[in-house]
Design an enzyme around this catalytic site. Structure first.
Site, PDB file in Angstrom:
ATOM      1  N   TRP A 179      -6.846 128.197 -17.246  1.00 31.55           N
ATOM      2  CA  TRP A 179      -6.151 127.071 -16.619  1.00 31.55           C
ATOM      3  C   TRP A 179      -6.471 125.822 -17.443  1.00 31.55           C
ATOM      4  O   TRP A 179      -7.635 125.547 -17.719  1.00 31.55           O
ATOM      5  CB  TRP A 179      -6.598 126.844 -15.169  1.00 31.55           C
ATOM      6  CG  TRP A 179      -5.997 125.572 -14.644  1.00 31.55           C
ATOM      7  CD1 TRP A 179      -4.693 125.359 -14.309  1.00 31.55           C
ATOM      8  CD2 TRP A 179      -6.660 124.305 -14.489  1.00 31.55           C
ATOM      9  NE1 TRP A 179      -4.513 124.041 -13.946  1.00 31.55           N
ATOM     10  CE2 TRP A 179      -5.684 123.377 -14.038  1.00 31.55           C
ATOM     11  CE3 TRP A 179      -7.974 123.860 -14.681  1.00 31.55           C
ATOM     12  CZ2 TRP A 179      -5.991 122.035 -13.784  1.00 31.55           C
ATOM     13  CZ3 TRP A 179      -8.274 122.522 -14.415  1.00 31.55           C
ATOM     14  CH2 TRP A 179      -7.288 121.631 -13.977  1.00 31.55           C
ATOM     15  N   GLU A 220      -2.854 130.548 -15.473  1.00 30.39           N
ATOM     16  CA  GLU A 220      -2.687 129.900 -14.162  1.00 30.39           C
ATOM     17  C   GLU A 220      -1.829 128.640 -14.266  1.00 30.39           C
ATOM     18  O   GLU A 220      -2.162 127.709 -14.985  1.00 30.39           O
ATOM     19  CB  GLU A 220      -4.058 129.542 -13.589  1.00 30.39           C
ATOM     20  CG  GLU A 220      -3.978 128.846 -12.224  1.00 30.39           C
ATOM     21  CD  GLU A 220      -5.360 128.508 -11.644  1.00 30.39           C
ATOM     22  OE1 GLU A 220      -6.380 128.725 -12.343  1.00 30.39           O
ATOM     23  OE2 GLU A 220      -5.408 128.019 -10.509  1.00 30.39           O
ATOM     24  N   LYS A 222       0.369 125.296 -12.520  1.00 32.15           N
ATOM     25  CA  LYS A 222       0.123 124.272 -11.508  1.00 32.15           C
ATOM     26  C   LYS A 222       1.361 123.399 -11.384  1.00 32.15           C
ATOM     27  O   LYS A 222       2.159 123.302 -12.329  1.00 32.15           O
ATOM     28  CB  LYS A 222      -1.094 123.443 -11.917  1.00 32.15           C
ATOM     29  CG  LYS A 222      -1.591 122.474 -10.873  1.00 32.15           C
ATOM     30  CD  LYS A 222      -3.045 122.118 -11.127  1.00 32.15           C
ATOM     31  CE  LYS A 222      -3.509 121.007 -10.198  1.00 32.15           C
ATOM     32  NZ  LYS A 222      -4.968 120.863 -10.209  1.00 32.15           N
ATOM     33  N   ASP A 253      -2.186 130.378  -7.753  1.00 35.23           N
ATOM     34  CA  ASP A 253      -3.118 129.610  -6.928  1.00 35.23           C
ATOM     35  C   ASP A 253      -2.329 129.058  -5.750  1.00 35.23           C
ATOM     36  O   ASP A 253      -1.289 128.420  -5.940  1.00 35.23           O
ATOM     37  CB  ASP A 253      -3.749 128.495  -7.767  1.00 35.23           C
ATOM     38  CG  ASP A 253      -4.781 127.678  -6.993  1.00 35.23           C
ATOM     39  OD1 ASP A 253      -4.458 127.207  -5.888  1.00 35.23           O
ATOM     40  OD2 ASP A 253      -5.897 127.499  -7.511  1.00 35.23           O
ATOM     41  N   HIS A 256      -1.034 125.488  -5.757  1.00 36.16           N
ATOM     42  CA  HIS A 256      -0.307 124.999  -6.931  1.00 36.16           C
ATOM     43  C   HIS A 256       1.209 125.067  -6.798  1.00 36.16           C
ATOM     44  O   HIS A 256       1.921 125.201  -7.789  1.00 36.16           O
ATOM     45  CB  HIS A 256      -0.755 125.767  -8.177  1.00 36.16           C
ATOM     46  CG  HIS A 256      -2.159 125.435  -8.569  1.00 36.16           C
ATOM     47  ND1 HIS A 256      -2.734 125.846  -9.748  1.00 36.16           N
ATOM     48  CD2 HIS A 256      -3.109 124.701  -7.949  1.00 36.16           C
ATOM     49  CE1 HIS A 256      -3.974 125.403  -9.816  1.00 36.16           C
ATOM     50  NE2 HIS A 256      -4.225 124.713  -8.736  1.00 36.16           N
ATOM     51  N   HIS A 280      -5.604 133.024  -6.723  1.00 29.70           N
ATOM     52  CA  HIS A 280      -6.610 132.033  -6.361  1.00 29.70           C
ATOM     53  C   HIS A 280      -6.286 131.655  -4.925  1.00 29.70           C
ATOM     54  O   HIS A 280      -5.390 130.857  -4.668  1.00 29.70           O
ATOM     55  CB  HIS A 280      -6.543 130.799  -7.272  1.00 29.70           C
ATOM     56  CG  HIS A 280      -7.387 130.929  -8.489  1.00 29.70           C
ATOM     57  ND1 HIS A 280      -7.601 129.895  -9.368  1.00 29.70           N
ATOM     58  CD2 HIS A 280      -8.106 131.982  -8.953  1.00 29.70           C
ATOM     59  CE1 HIS A 280      -8.406 130.317 -10.342  1.00 29.70           C
ATOM     60  NE2 HIS A 280      -8.715 131.569 -10.112  1.00 29.70           N
ATOM     61  N   ASP A 288      -3.154 119.775  -3.492  1.00 29.97           N
ATOM     62  CA  ASP A 288      -4.028 120.869  -3.940  1.00 29.97           C
ATOM     63  C   ASP A 288      -5.484 120.523  -3.636  1.00 29.97           C
ATOM     64  O   ASP A 288      -6.302 120.355  -4.527  1.00 29.97           O
ATOM     65  CB  ASP A 288      -3.813 121.055  -5.452  1.00 29.97           C
ATOM     66  CG  ASP A 288      -4.625 122.204  -6.012  1.00 29.97           C
ATOM     67  OD1 ASP A 288      -4.944 123.135  -5.256  1.00 29.97           O
ATOM     68  OD2 ASP A 288      -4.939 122.161  -7.221  1.00 29.97           O
ATOM     69  N   ASP A 290      -7.916 122.131  -2.092  1.00 30.81           N
ATOM     70  CA  ASP A 290      -8.953 123.164  -2.186  1.00 30.81           C
ATOM     71  C   ASP A 290      -9.883 123.206  -0.982  1.00 30.81           C
ATOM     72  O   ASP A 290     -11.100 123.295  -1.129  1.00 30.81           O
ATOM     73  CB  ASP A 290      -9.740 123.025  -3.499  1.00 30.81           C
ATOM     74  CG  ASP A 290      -8.906 123.403  -4.705  1.00 30.81           C
ATOM     75  OD1 ASP A 290      -8.515 124.571  -4.807  1.00 30.81           O
ATOM     76  OD2 ASP A 290      -8.608 122.525  -5.547  1.00 30.81           O
ATOM     77  N   ASP A 320     -10.517 130.122  -4.663  1.00 29.42           N
ATOM     78  CA  ASP A 320     -10.624 128.835  -5.356  1.00 29.42           C
ATOM     79  C   ASP A 320     -10.559 127.707  -4.338  1.00 29.42           C
ATOM     80  O   ASP A 320      -9.481 127.250  -3.973  1.00 29.42           O
ATOM     81  CB  ASP A 320      -9.487 128.700  -6.392  1.00 29.42           C
ATOM     82  CG  ASP A 320      -9.684 127.469  -7.280  1.00 29.42           C
ATOM     83  OD1 ASP A 320     -10.721 126.803  -7.140  1.00 29.42           O
ATOM     84  OD2 ASP A 320      -8.797 127.189  -8.101  1.00 29.42           O
TER      85      ASP A 320
END
Ligand code: RNT
Ligand code: ZN
Length: 412
Positions: A179, A220, A222, A253, A256, A280, A288, A290, A320
């Site tokens: 990433w 990955e 985004k 992810d 993302h 992820h 995003d 997390d 993640d």
């Protein structure tokens, strides 16, 4: 409800609870090292994360050394049923040497392999393309300066070597996930040039062949990050095409994509074109962010897709998220167990009856089944799974997490 009664109730629905328990035990979750220390790592020279990733909070107990991080991981794994993996980032080297990113070698990570062998777990890896002065303008592999691109290509090349060695040492293919934060705060005028540079750098970085039994490369995408709102060079379309053409894994992810998109809906589409997928699993809140994953609809439908579309054998499940406002070990334990609970629920659904109703266009029965199935005693099967794997649940889990947090709270 006792496990015996729960098992009988599932049997009435044509579902084999024993088979679900046995299957769940074979699914490793790749737990991310970076929840343990707020994505700081153990380099002396690294800078702020950058690229729009940020852990917020200042809860006591952040792991400051590899030994502290491993102690936290040992504890977390003891609270999670089953056998799992650790996902390391290159910035988490364990060495007195202080190599720059383009100087890292296997030896700088060897203590992690010793630890993984002792634990009987596999390792995954990630080159770290952020938190470094050469990434300060959020351009790495797509930087216009060929010298900076070469620096990062070398970092990625070495990361693949290290990951392949992990795979060989541990007898389990290591996923090396790429990433990069590359993007622009304001509207670029040559998106094509940036993407062509990223592609050429990736091609160079990935040019050395490695045994797929030891190494699998993943890329990955985004949508955007804070500070790179106008354009992310490695967008979803960029990497979807790249993964298809080059045969790498595609990493999805959950943070993302646009918040109204369903990432679980993408699995079956993507799986028709790429051989393997990396997830992820994350919880974006408005962006995003997390957050620690909950046992919510997003995770449940992700798990259901993996089971119903028969994708478990070609999906690597990684986590993640990073929350620094709560116990970091509890965050790992809660999130990893939630992923497992979601998988168990999916494995305990009357899949064949549901699919049968759908193929007959009997959408009424499909709806009745999904809604009535919500009353099934999933918790009893989960507790049985924990019991068989010597992992606590309920009050014992909560007490254990509390006690561990008190023990580490005094860290400076
Ligand atoms: C960033 C990506 C990436 C990182 C980790 C630390 O938006 O999700 O996966 O979170 O590499
Ligand atoms: Zn990610």
């Amino acid at each position: 409800m006792s496990y015996g009664s729960a098992k009988a109730q599932f049997a009435d629905w044509g579902v084999d609870a024993e088979a679900a328990i046995a299957r769940l035990a074979t699914i490793p979750i790749s737990m991310h090292c970076w929840q343990g220390d707020d994505v700081v790592g153990f380099e002396t020279r690294s800078g702020a994360s950058g690229g729009g990733i940020q852990a917020t909070g200042n809860h006591p107990g952040r792991a400051r050394t590899p030994d502290e991080l491993r102690a936290d991981l040992d504890f977390a794994f003891s609270q999670i049923p089953g056998s799992h993996r650790l996902n390391l980032h290159a910035m988490y080297l364990d060495s007195d040497a202080d190599p720059d990113r383009d100087e890292i070698e296997y030896d700088h990570f060897a203590p992690w392999v010793d630890w993984a062998k002792a634990q009987g777990i596999g390792l995954d890896f990630n080159p770290t393309f952020f938190a470094h002065e050469k990434a300060d303008d959020n351009l790495t592999l797509s930087h216009p300066d060929p010298g900076i691109r070469a620096f990062w290509i070398e970092h990625g090349r070495r990361s693949r070597e290290i990951a392949a060695r992990f795979g060989a040492e541990l007898g389990s293919a290591c996923v090396n996930n790429i990433w990069v934060p590359d993007g622009y705060k304001d509207n670029p005028v040559d998106r094509m040039a940036a993407r062509a540079r990223l592609e050429a750098s990736l091609d160079k970085m990935l040019s050395e062949p490695h045994d797929p039994a030891h190494l699998r490369d993943a890329v990955e995408s985004k949508l955007f990050g804070i500070g790179v709102e106008a354009c992310t060079v490695g967008s979803h379309e960029f990497y979807l095409g790249y993964a298809i053409r080059k045969g790498t894994l595609l990493c999805l992810d959950m943070g993302h994509f646009h918040p109204t998109e369903s990432v679980s809906d993408k699995l079956s589409s993507v799986a028709l074109s790429v051989p393997e997928i990396l997830l992820h699993v994350s919880r974006p809140m408005r962006w995003d962010s997390d957050h620690v994953i909950l046992l919510n609809d997003d995770i449940l439908s992700m798990a259901q897709e993996l089971v119903f579309a028969d994708l478990l054998d070609r999906t690597r499940i990684g986590l993640d998220f990073f929350d620094a406002t709560i116990s970091r070990t509890a965050a790992w334990v809660i999130g990893t167990r939630n992923m497992q609970k979601a998988l168990l629920r999916a494995l305990l659904l009357p899949k064949d009856r549901l699919k049968g109703a759908e193929i007959r266009l009997d959408h009424t029965t499909r709806l009745m089944l999904t809604e009535e199935a919500k009353d099934l005693p999933f918790a009893s099967v989960w507790q049985e799974f924990c019991r068989r794997h010597n992992a606590p649940s309920g009050a014992a889990l909560i007490d254990g997490l509390d006690q561990y947090q008190s023990r580490v709270a005094g860290r400076g």
